[in-house]
Scaffold this motif. Sequence first.
Motif, PDB file in Angstrom:
ATOM      1  N   ASP A  96       0.677  -1.245  -0.358  1.00  0.00           N
ATOM      2  CA  ASP A  96       0.127  -0.258   0.199  1.00  0.00           C
ATOM      3  C   ASP A  96       0.861   1.359  -0.035  1.00  0.00           C
ATOM      4  OD1 ASP A  96      -2.457  -1.500   0.079  1.00  0.00           O
ATOM      5  OD2 ASP A  96      -2.596  -1.435   2.018  1.00  0.00           O
ATOM      6  N   VAL A  97       0.222   2.233  -0.859  1.00  0.00           N
ATOM      7  CA  VAL A  97       1.256   3.464  -0.821  1.00  0.00           C
ATOM      8  C   VAL A  97       0.622   4.985  -0.240  1.00  0.00           C
ATOM      9  CG1 VAL A  97       2.671   5.336  -2.109  1.00  0.00           C
ATOM     10  CG2 VAL A  97       3.015   3.134  -3.066  1.00  0.00           C
ATOM     11  N   MET A  98      -0.791   4.581  -0.981  1.00  0.00           N
ATOM     12  CA  MET A  98      -1.544   6.117  -0.080  1.00  0.00           C
ATOM     13  C   MET A  98      -2.949   6.285  -1.000  1.00  0.00           C
ATOM     14  SD  MET A  98      -0.534   8.177  -3.852  1.00  0.00           S
ATOM     15  CE  MET A  98      -0.588   7.786  -5.071  1.00  0.00           C
ATOM     16  N   TYR A  99      -4.085   6.955  -0.757  1.00  0.00           N
ATOM     17  CA  TYR A  99      -5.531   6.370  -1.063  1.00  0.00           C
ATOM     18  C   TYR A  99      -6.177   8.065  -0.813  1.00  0.00           C
ATOM     19  CZ  TYR A  99      -6.569   8.160   4.130  1.00  0.00           C
ATOM     20  OH  TYR A  99      -6.960   8.761   4.307  1.00  0.00           O
ATOM     21  N   ASN A 100      -7.129   8.128  -1.871  1.00  0.00           N
ATOM     22  CA  ASN A 100      -8.030   9.385  -2.117  1.00  0.00           C
ATOM     23  C   ASN A 100      -9.374   8.437  -2.131  1.00  0.00           C
ATOM     24  OD1 ASN A 100      -7.737   9.017  -4.317  1.00  0.00           O
ATOM     25  ND2 ASN A 100      -6.939  10.331  -4.445  1.00  0.00           N
ATOM     26  N   ASP A 101     -10.334   9.218  -2.483  1.00  0.00           N
ATOM     27  CA  ASP A 101     -11.269   8.594  -2.839  1.00  0.00           C
ATOM     28  C   ASP A 101     -12.125   9.023  -4.657  1.00  0.00           C
ATOM     29  OD1 ASP A 101     -12.008  11.724  -1.881  1.00  0.00           O
ATOM     30  OD2 ASP A 101     -13.794  10.711  -0.704  1.00  0.00           O
ATOM     31  N   PHE A 102     -13.048   8.152  -4.686  1.00  0.00           N
ATOM     32  CA  PHE A 102     -13.740   8.411  -5.987  1.00  0.00           C
ATOM     33  C   PHE A 102     -14.489   9.891  -6.035  1.00  0.00           C
ATOM     34  CE2 PHE A 102     -12.078   4.650  -7.465  1.00  0.00           C
ATOM     35  CZ  PHE A 102     -10.983   5.103  -8.172  1.00  0.00           C
ATOM     36  N   ILE A 146       7.734   4.254   0.075  1.00  0.00           N
ATOM     37  CA  ILE A 146       7.500   3.343   1.294  1.00  0.00           C
ATOM     38  C   ILE A 146       7.629   4.404   2.309  1.00  0.00           C
ATOM     39  CG2 ILE A 146       5.877   1.613   0.293  1.00  0.00           C
ATOM     40  CD1 ILE A 146       7.711  -0.929   1.476  1.00  0.00           C
ATOM     41  N   SER A 147       9.098   4.682   2.809  1.00  0.00           N
ATOM     42  CA  SER A 147       9.369   5.381   4.047  1.00  0.00           C
ATOM     43  C   SER A 147       8.672   6.611   4.176  1.00  0.00           C
ATOM     44  CB  SER A 147      11.278   5.702   3.367  1.00  0.00           C
ATOM     45  OG  SER A 147      11.282   6.582   2.537  1.00  0.00           O
ATOM     46  N   PRO A 148       9.202   6.984   5.592  1.00  0.00           N
ATOM     47  CA  PRO A 148       8.355   7.621   6.065  1.00  0.00           C
ATOM     48  C   PRO A 148       8.741   9.490   5.132  1.00  0.00           C
ATOM     49  CG  PRO A 148       9.442   6.631   7.545  1.00  0.00           C
ATOM     50  CD  PRO A 148      10.547   5.898   5.653  1.00  0.00           C
ATOM     51  N   GLU A 149       9.925   9.017   4.586  1.00  0.00           N
ATOM     52  CA  GLU A 149      10.723  10.855   3.316  1.00  0.00           C
ATOM     53  C   GLU A 149       9.156  10.200   2.454  1.00  0.00           C
ATOM     54  OE1 GLU A 149      14.237  12.745   1.259  1.00  0.00           O
ATOM     55  OE2 GLU A 149      14.433  10.692   2.189  1.00  0.00           O
ATOM     56  N   GLY A 150       9.732   9.422   2.011  1.00  0.00           N
ATOM     57  CA  GLY A 150       8.565   9.122   0.235  1.00  0.00           C
ATOM     58  C   GLY A 150       7.038   9.966   0.937  1.00  0.00           C
ATOM     59  N   GLN A 151       6.805   9.083   2.274  1.00  0.00           N
ATOM     60  CA  GLN A 151       5.564   9.275   2.377  1.00  0.00           C
ATOM     61  C   GLN A 151       5.381  10.749   2.855  1.00  0.00           C
ATOM     62  OE1 GLN A 151       3.138   6.004   3.194  1.00  0.00           O
ATOM     63  NE2 GLN A 151       3.661   6.281   1.557  1.00  0.00           N
ATOM     64  N   LEU A 172      -4.511  16.144  -1.636  1.00  0.00           N
ATOM     65  CA  LEU A 172      -4.441  15.018  -3.400  1.00  0.00           C
ATOM     66  C   LEU A 172      -5.018  13.481  -2.618  1.00  0.00           C
ATOM     67  CD1 LEU A 172      -4.498  17.993  -4.580  1.00  0.00           C
ATOM     68  CD2 LEU A 172      -4.436  16.790  -6.334  1.00  0.00           C
ATOM     69  N   PHE A 173      -3.808  12.888  -2.038  1.00  0.00           N
ATOM     70  CA  PHE A 173      -3.624  11.371  -1.544  1.00  0.00           C
ATOM     71  C   PHE A 173      -3.047  11.667  -0.714  1.00  0.00           C
ATOM     72  CE2 PHE A 173      -2.203  12.329  -6.128  1.00  0.00           C
ATOM     73  CZ  PHE A 173      -2.922  11.443  -7.294  1.00  0.00           C
ATOM     74  N   PHE A 174      -3.153  10.591  -0.099  1.00  0.00           N
ATOM     75  CA  PHE A 174      -2.960  10.010   2.264  1.00  0.00           C
ATOM     76  C   PHE A 174      -1.964   9.424   2.524  1.00  0.00           C
ATOM     77  CE2 PHE A 174      -6.851  13.000   1.232  1.00  0.00           C
ATOM     78  CZ  PHE A 174      -6.736  13.978   2.435  1.00  0.00           C
ATOM     79  N   PRO A 175      -1.045   9.134   2.981  1.00  0.00           N
ATOM     80  CA  PRO A 175      -0.318   7.824   2.406  1.00  0.00           C
ATOM     81  C   PRO A 175      -0.814   6.801   3.460  1.00  0.00           C
ATOM     82  CG  PRO A 175       0.720   9.745   3.508  1.00  0.00           C
ATOM     83  CD  PRO A 175       0.312  10.756   3.089  1.00  0.00           C
ATOM     84  N   ASN A 176      -0.762   5.971   3.279  1.00  0.00           N
ATOM     85  CA  ASN A 176      -0.563   4.656   3.858  1.00  0.00           C
ATOM     86  C   ASN A 176      -0.380   3.444   4.448  1.00  0.00           C
ATOM     87  OD1 ASN A 176      -1.999   3.646   1.908  1.00  0.00           O
ATOM     88  ND2 ASN A 176      -3.652   3.268   2.655  1.00  0.00           N
ATOM     89  N   ALA A 177       0.935   3.937   3.686  1.00  0.00           N
ATOM     90  CA  ALA A 177       1.902   1.979   3.185  1.00  0.00           C
ATOM     91  C   ALA A 177       2.663   1.909   4.987  1.00  0.00           C
ATOM     92  CB  ALA A 177       3.499   2.901   2.979  1.00  0.00           C
ATOM     93  N   GLY A 178       2.687   0.988   5.280  1.00  0.00           N
ATOM     94  CA  GLY A 178       2.649   0.013   6.833  1.00  0.00           C
ATOM     95  C   GLY A 178       1.355   0.261   7.838  1.00  0.00           C
ATOM     96  N   SER A 179       0.333   0.742   7.130  1.00  0.00           N
ATOM     97  CA  SER A 179      -0.781   1.108   8.412  1.00  0.00           C
ATOM     98  C   SER A 179      -1.702   0.158   8.396  1.00  0.00           C
ATOM     99  CB  SER A 179      -1.956   2.064   7.238  1.00  0.00           C
ATOM    100  OG  SER A 179      -1.859   1.768   6.479  1.00  0.00           O
TER     101      SER A 179
END
Length: 275
Positions: A103-109, A250-255, A268-275
């Motif tokens: 997982d990297v990030m999410y938003n919605d439709f 997926i690192s803290p810096e990238g997120q 626009l995008f909400f990071p959630n890698a590792g959540s």
Amino acid sequence: MLRRHFLALAATCAVAVGAGTAVAAEDRFIVVQSTTSTQNSGLFDHILPIFTEKTGIEVRVVAMGTGQAIRNAANGDGDVLFVHSKPSEEAFVAEGHGVERFDVMYNDFVIVGPASDPAGVAGSSDVVAALSAIAAAQAPFASRGDDSGTHKAELRLWAQTGVDVSAASGTWYRETGSGMGATLNTGTAMGAYVMSDRATWISFGNKGDAKIAVQGDARMFNQYGIIAVSKERHPNVKADLAQIFVDWVISPEGQAAIAAFKVGGQQLFFPNAGS
């Protein structure tokens, strides 16, 4: 004579070493097969320079619908897959084309529509009821129709309404076979409803009188994932460079870089890698 021969040989070696260094430097790039929303929203323009400055690795993005991006990566035409159709991504890994999905990030439709709102759905948070109302009113609906992640999600929602949109194709239901921006252009021009990822809608500059009509339904959640293409399956893949990119995203810096990307003050995008 011997000295001249030695100097000439040394010069030849120096040129060869220099050429090899140049080739190696030029080869420090990866190809990322991705979806149009990550490109058209401006996200890549924001995060990729940060990554390249840190690592010296150039990232070349091929942006198209998720279905085509997955097919390209499955043919070995890319080092990383970065898209938004989790079932298809998991199948890509299960079939041996990818190493591991994260997982990297999410938003919605959202569903946008004309101010006149012929189906009377404005303000709704029930996407299935809203789509059913659009079909009942035979109000124009512009679909991407391109096997993208957005198109796949749209079809899953139509399936829940019981409406056969394939039977309505060419009437009130119009398939553009185009990317998100082009479909929004078509939809706004013809006064149609359109399902869009929120990031592209926020970044879209030709809204006219169209506005968000339907939003807030949990069924409109939009998850993005990233996968390094398997070198075992595709020997041409730059596996080491690809993994550096995946690890950074997926690192803290990238997120943090993803979270910092905003348009008009909106994230626009909400990071959630590792959540």
